[in-house]
Write a protein that holds these residues in place. Sequence first.
Motif, PDB file in Angstrom:
ATOM      1  N   HIS A  38       8.656  -6.657  72.121  1.00 40.82           N
ATOM      2  CA  HIS A  38       9.213  -6.571  73.477  1.00 40.82           C
ATOM      3  C   HIS A  38      10.258  -5.466  73.473  1.00 40.82           C
ATOM      4  O   HIS A  38      11.154  -5.442  72.620  1.00 40.82           O
ATOM      5  N   PHE A  39      10.135  -4.560  74.430  1.00 39.70           N
ATOM      6  CA  PHE A  39      11.120  -3.492  74.599  1.00 39.70           C
ATOM      7  C   PHE A  39      11.518  -3.453  76.057  1.00 39.70           C
ATOM      8  O   PHE A  39      10.681  -3.281  76.943  1.00 39.70           O
ATOM      9  N   GLN A  40      12.810  -3.633  76.317  1.00 42.99           N
ATOM     10  CA  GLN A  40      13.325  -3.632  77.690  1.00 42.99           C
ATOM     11  C   GLN A  40      14.510  -2.684  77.764  1.00 42.99           C
ATOM     12  O   GLN A  40      15.591  -2.996  77.267  1.00 42.99           O
ATOM     13  N   PRO A  41      14.327  -1.495  78.367  1.00 41.38           N
ATOM     14  CA  PRO A  41      15.440  -0.540  78.432  1.00 41.38           C
ATOM     15  C   PRO A  41      16.511  -1.011  79.402  1.00 41.38           C
ATOM     16  O   PRO A  41      16.239  -1.723  80.369  1.00 41.38           O
ATOM     17  N   ALA A  42      17.725  -0.600  79.121  1.00 45.15           N
ATOM     18  CA  ALA A  42      18.842  -0.926  80.013  1.00 45.15           C
ATOM     19  C   ALA A  42      18.772  -0.068  81.268  1.00 45.15           C
ATOM     20  O   ALA A  42      17.945   0.834  81.391  1.00 45.15           O
ATOM     21  N   ALA A  43      19.674  -0.369  82.228  1.00 46.25           N
ATOM     22  CA  ALA A  43      19.712   0.419  83.462  1.00 46.25           C
ATOM     23  C   ALA A  43      20.016   1.873  83.148  1.00 46.25           C
ATOM     24  O   ALA A  43      19.496   2.792  83.773  1.00 46.25           O
ATOM     25  N   ARG A  47      20.870 -10.233  85.535  1.00 45.28           N
ATOM     26  CA  ARG A  47      21.699  -9.097  85.913  1.00 45.28           C
ATOM     27  C   ARG A  47      21.256  -7.836  85.183  1.00 45.28           C
ATOM     28  O   ARG A  47      20.571  -7.910  84.172  1.00 45.28           O
ATOM     29  N   PRO A  48      21.643  -6.631  85.667  1.00 48.05           N
ATOM     30  CA  PRO A  48      21.267  -5.389  84.975  1.00 48.05           C
ATOM     31  C   PRO A  48      21.779  -5.392  83.537  1.00 48.05           C
ATOM     32  O   PRO A  48      22.890  -5.837  83.251  1.00 48.05           O
ATOM     33  N   LEU A  49      20.958  -4.890  82.628  1.00 49.16           N
ATOM     34  CA  LEU A  49      21.312  -4.883  81.213  1.00 49.16           C
ATOM     35  C   LEU A  49      22.326  -3.786  80.907  1.00 49.16           C
ATOM     36  O   LEU A  49      22.284  -2.701  81.489  1.00 49.16           O
ATOM     37  N   ASP A  50      23.215  -4.079  79.970  1.00 49.13           N
ATOM     38  CA  ASP A  50      24.162  -3.078  79.493  1.00 49.13           C
ATOM     39  C   ASP A  50      23.607  -2.315  78.292  1.00 49.13           C
ATOM     40  O   ASP A  50      24.118  -1.250  77.941  1.00 49.13           O
ATOM     41  N   ASP A  51      22.599  -2.865  77.630  1.00 42.21           N
ATOM     42  CA  ASP A  51      22.025  -2.232  76.444  1.00 42.21           C
ATOM     43  C   ASP A  51      20.541  -2.560  76.382  1.00 42.21           C
ATOM     44  O   ASP A  51      20.084  -3.558  76.960  1.00 42.21           O
ATOM     45  N   ASP A  52      19.802  -1.702  75.670  1.00 40.53           N
ATOM     46  CA  ASP A  52      18.372  -1.978  75.491  1.00 40.53           C
ATOM     47  C   ASP A  52      18.183  -3.267  74.705  1.00 40.53           C
ATOM     48  O   ASP A  52      19.020  -3.650  73.885  1.00 40.53           O
ATOM     49  N   MET A  53      17.048  -3.915  74.953  1.00 34.37           N
ATOM     50  CA  MET A  53      16.660  -5.097  74.180  1.00 34.37           C
ATOM     51  C   MET A  53      15.322  -4.808  73.500  1.00 34.37           C
ATOM     52  O   MET A  53      14.343  -4.456  74.168  1.00 34.37           O
ATOM     53  N   THR A  54      15.301  -4.956  72.184  1.00 32.71           N
ATOM     54  CA  THR A  54      14.067  -4.748  71.432  1.00 32.71           C
ATOM     55  C   THR A  54      13.939  -5.847  70.390  1.00 32.71           C
ATOM     56  O   THR A  54      14.910  -6.156  69.689  1.00 32.71           O
TER      57      THR A  54
END
Length: 412
Positions: A201-206, A398-405
């Motif tokens: 799973h890769f979810q980039p931040a805003a 809420r909008p992410l402050d950092d990427d999640m991987t």
Amino acid sequence: MAEIDPLLVRQLRRLGIEDIDEPPDRETWHKVVARISEHYRHVADDRSLLTRSLDLSTNEMGALHRQLLAERDRLRSVVVAIGDALTIFHDAASSQAEPDRPLDAGSAVSTTTRRFAARLGEILSLGGAARGAAGSRDSDEAINEVRVQLVGLGDRLVQLLADTAEKASLKKQLEVARAVQQMLVPGEDVIARGALRLASHFQPAAECGGDFWTFHDLPGGKMLTVIGDVTGHGISSAIITGAAKAACDLARTLERDALTPARLLALMNCCIFEAGKQRFLMTCAASVFDPEDRSLTFANAGHPFPYLVRNGAVRQLASQGSPLGAASSAEYASSTVQLERSDALLWFTDGVTECESAASEQFGERRLRALFQSVATYTPEEARDAIMAAVSRFHGGRPLDDDMTLVVARVL
């Protein structure tokens, strides 16, 4: 005796003649006639003065009316000029949402400046002609104040256009950087290689960040997995991420059979040190899975340690090493662990553990460790989805402050 005119009676009484039964003498009569003549002369003068006053009032009212109409027209022209400027501003701002339509910010600002300044000059020049000789110092001061206010408004509109253009340009750069960042992670949802099955799973931040992960097939059926996280956010971090991915690909191509996780990190460190000039660091974890003996060789460069769950017990695959880019040369040590059927593995970046709830509480490694331990018997994709659902509920959408991987693996 016939009834005497009341006006004549009043005049006689003013002269001291109370007895009006007898006609007055000649001298008294002349006084009466003179007094009456004077009275009517005053009446005529008052009427003439009133007529002149009415004429002057009518002229002044007409002049005021004409000035009011002129001021109304000027105000209408001001509104039209402001509307034109706002229209250009709206067009410039709305063009950001159209990817196929480039934003010509310089032209928009220049057009707005010229049009608004020219129209403003025309409007203000009408003031002197409209007022003419009736203009006053107070009126001139009011017009000057209007001029200052309108010029200030024009400056603010132009500045808004410039700011909008700058933000639009930055937004487009971030969009490009995020698109490049998306290309650094595998597009496959689930990866199966012999005895190992992975789900990621890769979810980039805003804002554009610096996470990436990748896998490569190595000779002999081995598989390399790499996960990394560049410090900071923005386009610069994304560029360093791209350099790290390129170094990883180059090392895999050149080293081939001789590639080990420790050697890979050493080569990537040289690249990131040269590219980042010690202003950017990168944590990284590299692993090589050998299906022949079900072994996992791993090395770490300051990255969160991966988790291994076996028979319900969880442990960390610890391996020490400094972050990539901290020094021109660095040594990394590889460790090897024997895996068993049904073992579960988890690699992740700190964007998962450091995401915060609405109360500013971090998700934390302890919570992630317990959660992974509870879903370790699931398929990799099921475990991944369960973890991300829990993180999303904790974060509150809420909008992410950092990427999640994160990458979940299971030995078959």
